[in-house]
Each structure stands twice: as C-alpha cells, then as structure tokens.
Design an enzyme around this catalytic site. Structure first.
Site, PDB file in Angstrom:
ATOM      1  N   HIS A 122       2.043   4.403  -2.968  1.00  0.00           N
ATOM      2  CA  HIS A 122       2.118   5.857  -2.799  1.00  0.00           C
ATOM      3  C   HIS A 122       3.492   6.376  -3.210  1.00  0.00           C
ATOM      4  O   HIS A 122       3.611   7.384  -3.923  1.00  0.00           O
ATOM      5  CB  HIS A 122       1.873   6.228  -1.332  1.00  0.00           C
ATOM      6  CG  HIS A 122       0.451   6.112  -0.898  1.00  0.00           C
ATOM      7  ND1 HIS A 122      -0.597   6.675  -1.599  1.00  0.00           N
ATOM      8  CD2 HIS A 122      -0.111   5.510   0.189  1.00  0.00           C
ATOM      9  CE1 HIS A 122      -1.733   6.419  -0.969  1.00  0.00           C
ATOM     10  NE2 HIS A 122      -1.470   5.710   0.113  1.00  0.00           N
TER      11      HIS A 122
ATOM     12  N   HIS B 122       0.838  -1.210   0.000  1.00  0.00           N
ATOM     13  CA  HIS B 122       0.000   0.000   0.000  1.00  0.00           C
ATOM     14  C   HIS B 122       0.869   1.255   0.000  1.00  0.00           C
ATOM     15  O   HIS B 122       0.675   2.169  -0.814  1.00  0.00           O
ATOM     16  CB  HIS B 122      -0.912  -0.035   1.228  1.00  0.00           C
ATOM     17  CG  HIS B 122      -1.810   1.154   1.364  1.00  0.00           C
ATOM     18  ND1 HIS B 122      -3.178   1.088   1.191  1.00  0.00           N
ATOM     19  CD2 HIS B 122      -1.544   2.457   1.677  1.00  0.00           C
ATOM     20  CE1 HIS B 122      -3.704   2.283   1.373  1.00  0.00           C
ATOM     21  NE2 HIS B 122      -2.727   3.129   1.682  1.00  0.00           N
ATOM     22  N   GLU B 123       1.835   1.288   0.915  1.00  0.00           N
ATOM     23  CA  GLU B 123       2.699   2.471   1.022  1.00  0.00           C
ATOM     24  C   GLU B 123       3.654   2.573  -0.155  1.00  0.00           C
ATOM     25  O   GLU B 123       3.969   3.673  -0.615  1.00  0.00           O
ATOM     26  CB  GLU B 123       3.482   2.427   2.339  1.00  0.00           C
ATOM     27  CG  GLU B 123       2.620   2.504   3.581  1.00  0.00           C
ATOM     28  CD  GLU B 123       1.741   3.741   3.618  1.00  0.00           C
ATOM     29  OE1 GLU B 123       2.190   4.812   3.158  1.00  0.00           O
ATOM     30  OE2 GLU B 123       0.605   3.639   4.097  1.00  0.00           O
TER      31      GLU B 123
END
Length: 376
Positions: free
Chosen positions: A71, A67-68
């Site tokens: 980003h 998820h990170e």
C-alpha cells in the site's frame, strides 16, 4: 496509532510497532504450535512444535508487513504522502494522505490484497515443493499454513466494505463512475458497518458454541464497525464543507495572548474573557508563536504558575495546524495530524487572520443539514 513505538523504516517509510503485536505473536504461535502442527505433523516433541509455531507467527508478521508496504509503495508512486506503517494485533495500518484521483485510489487499495494472494500462492507452493524434494514435514507444514493464512487474508480484505481494501476498491470504482468521491465513501462505509455487525454476531455465536476463534472474529468486527462509522461521518462532514473557504469558516477578530505572560496571569486575566478554549499566542513582534489550550493550564502546579511562561506549556507554531484564507476547508482538514488537533490558525502571510475551531466546523455542518443537503 497511539501507544506504538518507532522501529526504523521499511522501503523508506517509517515503521511503528503497536504494543499489541506481541499478543498477535503469542496467539498465532500458540494456536499453530499446540493445535495445527500436531494435527498435521504428529509425533514431534513439544519443543519442535513451539519453534514451528513461533517461526510461523514471525513469518505471518512479515507477511502483514509486506501487505502494508505494498500500500505504502503504491501510494508514494501515485503521489500520495505516506506518514507511517503500523503493525498491531488486528493486522496492519498505513497512514497516508487522500488520493486525488479514483485511479490512484484503486491502485493503492488493490495492491495489498494482491500482495497477500501472491505471497499465499508462493508459500503454499514452496511448502508442497519442499516436502516433495526433501521430505521435511515440519518446515513444509509451516509454509503451507502460512500460505493458507495469506490467501485467507487476501480474500477477506477484498470483501466490499470499508475499511477493508475491497471497500476501497468499490469506493474507487464508484468515485470513477459517479464523479462524487464522498458519495462513494459513504456507500463503502455503510457496507463496512453492516459487515462489522455481521462479524460481531457470527463471532459471538461461535464463542458461545465453544470456539475461541469467535472472540477474534468479534474483535475484528468491532474494529471494522468503529472505523466504518468514523469514515461515514467524515464523508458526510466533507460534503457539508465542500467549496467552503477557510475565510468563510473562521472566527475573526481573534482573541490573542502575549506569549511572555506567566501562566498565573493568563489564568486570572486572559482565560476569563476568552471565547474559545484555545488562545493563539503572539511574540514581542506581534507574530503568532503558537497556541495554548486552556485545559492545559489547569494541569500546571500552582507553585510554578507565577514563574512559568505560557509559551513554555503551549503548542509551538511548528506543530499547529495552519492555512491561508483562500484554502478549501476540506483540504485543510485532511492535512491535520493528531498532534495539531482540530484548531486551525488562518494566516494571511505572517499575520493571524482568524481561527477555526471544532465548534466552527460543527456549526457549518449543522447549517448544511438544516438546508436539507445532508445525505449521510
């Protein structure tokens, strides 16, 4: 984030692990191994459930990292610098610069939840397929649990409140429609404050009814409220500093101190006449070599003060926040790091032109509010 340890790189971005990550593994591993798996797949030994719980918790950690990482990768592709990715007990955090356009902000914000939703769908489907093809109930149950958690993570992060990704999405859309980035930030932050309060309230009610998961919900709400409040204050401050150059905010002339003096002399002579709690240091050629925070000198043991040079306890120039007189103050503040602090040295070439302290910035914000332009 403080108290985190560098653990290599992921897709070229430094990865840091907070000391609370083992707590995350224990809590989710225990919950999965002692409650969820025995209910879904009964009849196995404690050892099998323990291994399944630990495997699920580790896979969840990998999901949070993905998820990170989404980003971080999207930010770098849109020209935004990324300092690091940190995993901690409440999920993950990507430290990066500010996007310069609403489109870039939208892409960065939506990339994380989309990754979680895709991972959720893929692992959920893999769990169903594994059970249908092989009949392996335990691995299939772990994958199904991981799929549900990722889907929940993706949906939760899309709630329209900062600092959640959904709040960033709304913020980007408002920025694009109004052209006012900081107005959009304030609106998203206000939503975050409301959401944080609601999560805390629901969490405590659940806890009082005997659901231990309510404590986790309350902690998340507390974190959301704190960060949202900080972001709202930042947006209000940035509005006040809009268009202000560093030269307009700096204190000048600057009180400086030779960096070859002993700590004893600085304490007895220089510190007594200083207007600021930070003194820029100059070398033998009159060039800035760093700055010393006066409270640091109080920590130096008395026997060492007569021999230790002040430059030996100062922040070196390479770690100081610097800018040029014509730089916009809001841009300068965004580039500051926790190591450099809030004090900024204004450099006119190789010459020290002035200094900007937290007090100077606070004074500008107060003047802005007195003129009736505050919108916080």
């Amino acid at each position: 984030m403080n108290r985190s340890v560098r653990m290599g790189r992921v897709l070229g971005v430094p990865l840091r692990i907070h000391w609370t990550v083992p707590l995350l593994l224990v809590l989710f591993g225990y919950s999965l191994g002692s409650q969820t798996l025995p209910a879904w797949v009964p009849g196995h030994s404690v050892g099998v459930y323990t291994i399944g719980g630990l495997a699920g918790a580790l896979l969840l950690l990998v999901s949070l990292l993905a998820h990170e990482a989404a980003h971080a990768v999207t930010a770098r592709r849109t020209g935004v610098t990324v300092q690091n990715v940190t995993l901690w007990a409440l999920g993950g955090m990507t430290e990066m610069g500010k996007p310069r356009a609403a489109g870039a902000a939208f892409k960065i914000a939506v990339s994380g939840p989309l990754t979680s939703l895709l991972l959720g769908g893929a692992t959920f489907g893999a769990g169903i397929g594994l059970h249908a093809l092989t009949g392996w109930a335990m691995p299939a149950a772990v994958l199904l649990w991981l799929g549900w958690v990722n889907l929940l993570l993706g949906v939760f992060n899309l709630l329209p409140a900062a600092p959640l990704d959904g709040g960033r999405v709304v913020q980007a859309v408002m920025w694009w429609r109004t052209g006012d980035r900081y107005r959009a930030e304030r609106a998203a932050a206000r939503s975050g404050q409301v959401l944080g309060f609601l999560l805390i309230a629901v969490g405590w009610v659940s806890l009082l009814r005997g659901a231990l998961g309510g404590l986790w919900l309350a902690l998340i709400g507390f974190f959301v409220m704190i960060v949202a409040n900080a972001e709202r204050q930042h947006a209000t401050l940035a509005t006040a500093l809009g268009g202000v150059r560093a030269a307009d905010a700096m204190s000048s002339p600057v009180e400086t101190c030779p960096d070859w003096l002993t700590v004893e002399r600085v304490v007895n002579e220089e510190a007594m006449r200083a207007r600021h709690s930070t003194l820029p240091l100059l070398d033998f050629e009159g060039r800035p070599s760093g700055m010393v925070h006066l409270p640091q000198l109080a920590k130096v043991p008395s026997p060492q003060r007569e021999t230790l040079r002040v430059r030996d306890v100062a922040t070196p120039m390479a770690q100081c926040g610097t800018c040029a007189p014509d730089d916009l103050l809001e841009d300068v503040l965004e580039k500051l790091t926790p190591r450099s602090g809030m004090t900024i040295l204004v450099m006119d070439g190789r010459r020290l032109a002035g200094i900007i302290t937290a007090r100077d910035i606070s004074r500008l914000a107060q003047r802005h509010a007195l003129r009736g332009n505050g919108t916080g």
